[in-house]
Design a protein around this motif. Structure first.
Motif, short mmCIF file in Angstrom:
data_model
loop_
_atom_site.label_atom_id
_atom_site.label_comp_id
_atom_site.label_asym_id
_atom_site.label_seq_id
_atom_site.Cartn_x
_atom_site.Cartn_y
_atom_site.Cartn_z
N ARG A 7 4.51 3.79 1.48
CA ARG A 7 3.51 3.01 2.20
C ARG A 7 4.13 1.71 2.67
N LYS A 12 -0.75 -2.58 4.37
CA LYS A 12 -1.59 -3.30 3.43
C LYS A 12 -2.22 -4.54 4.04
N GLY A 110 -1.28 3.66 5.97
CA GLY A 110 -2.02 3.17 4.82
C GLY A 110 -3.49 3.50 4.85
#
Length: 333
Positions: A7, A12, A110
């Motif tokens: 990821r 994020k 993500g």
């Protein structure tokens, strides 16, 4: 082969979050702008329903707004997709490949890939498109011609349309444009008598000077009627296509931001080379037909108005990828 990756930190920070961008908000603004025009276009039909069936105006317009709510539901969107294209579930081999590539794409973005559905369209064209809130359609031509790397870039592009809510907003815009298309068809029907009269006068052997003038007048009248009735739809579709071109640039940038810019760039280079080869073949066929005296006009390739030219898209993607490589990474504190 595409392998699952880690990821990305960019995912994020909200790159893969579901949120409308400027293009989606522009489409919603167009919905509000053309909603009164669409309502006015529906008024003759509503009045006809009231006169013939006794349906009150509030009920007719209430049914119209209810159809907008149904238009945003997943089963309705899938049904519409099946009506427009030969959509089906992937075969076992197609499903394994698409799931492997899709896991790679959503891992980079993500996001949870389970909320999206992937279907296959039995068409030889190399293409993919997003529908509604969560449907991604890939043609059998794309599955056969593109490698895993290029297909990952294309799917990242389509995922960007969903995460930026382009297709959801566009669905309601298409719903608003349907009455405008209906009124344009009505204008064509109303202009038909003038067009028939113009053709009849032009083909007649009357020697009177007024015959040609009447034919030109009837033809201009028919064109004028069609133009008046088609004007709202033409303006709306021009605005819609402009928003669509902006959306392509935005989701190209999304693919770069989630780390799949080189993959998308590779796919677009394949599309560009394929278009160049197809254009050369068309020109060669047109030249042969011209020399044989069988063709009146040379073949002309017209790009889709909703998509910017490939060279501009590739230039922007290349610049963004290069910029991402040169930006120094911040070390965690």
């Amino acid at each position: 082969m595409v392998l699952p990756g880690k990821r990305r930190a960019g995912a994020k920070s909200g790159v893969g979050a579901v949120r409308p961008d400027g293009t989606a908000l522009c489409s919603l603004a167009l919905v509000l702008l053309f909603l009164p025009v669409a309502g006015a276009c529906l008024l003759p039909l509503a009045l006809l329903a009231r006169r013939a069936l006794g349906v009150p105006l509030w009920l007719a317009y209430g049914g119209w707004f209810t159809s907008a709510v149904c238009y945003g539901m997943r089963p309705v969107q899938l049904t519409m997709a099946r009506l427009l294209w030969p959509v089906r579930r992937p075969t076992e081999a197609e499903r394994e490949r698409l799931e492997r590539i899709w896991r790679h794409v959503v891992t980079h973005a993500g996001v949870c890939g389970r909320r999206f559905r992937i279907r296959v369209v039995d068409l030889p064209d190399v293409n993919a498109h997003s529908v509604g809130r969560d449907l991604v359609c890939v043609t059998t031509g794309a599955l056969g011609a593109l490698g895993d790397r290029e297909l990952a870039g294309v799917l990242a592009h389509e995922l960007g349309h969903h995460l930026r809510m382009h297709t959801s907003a566009a669905a309601f815009l298409v719903w608003v444009l349907l009455p405008l298309q209906g009124i344009a068809i009505l204008g064509t029907l109303l202009a038909a008598p003038a067009a028939i009269l113009a053709r009849g006068l032009a083909q007649s052997r009357l020697g009177h000077p007024w015959a040609g003038g009447c034919a030109r007048g009837a033809s201009r009248l028919g064109h004028g009627i069609r133009a008046v009735f088609a004007a709202p739809g033409v303006a709306a579709f021009c605005a819609k296509n402009a928003a669509g071109r902006s959306a392509e640039y935005r989701v190209d940038a999304f693919a770069v931001d989630v780390g799949l810019g080189p993959e998308l760039l590779s796919a677009l280079r394949w599309f560009s080379a394929s278009e160049a080869a197809a254009e050369a073949a068309r020109r060669s066929r047109a030249d042969r037909q011209d020399r044989a005296g069988r063709a009146r006009h040379a073949a002309v390739h017209i790009s889709r108005p909703t998509h910017p030219p490939l060279d501009r898209r590739m230039a922007r993607i290349s610049a963004r990828v290069e910029s991402a490589r040169t930006v120094p990474r911040r070390e965690p504190v």
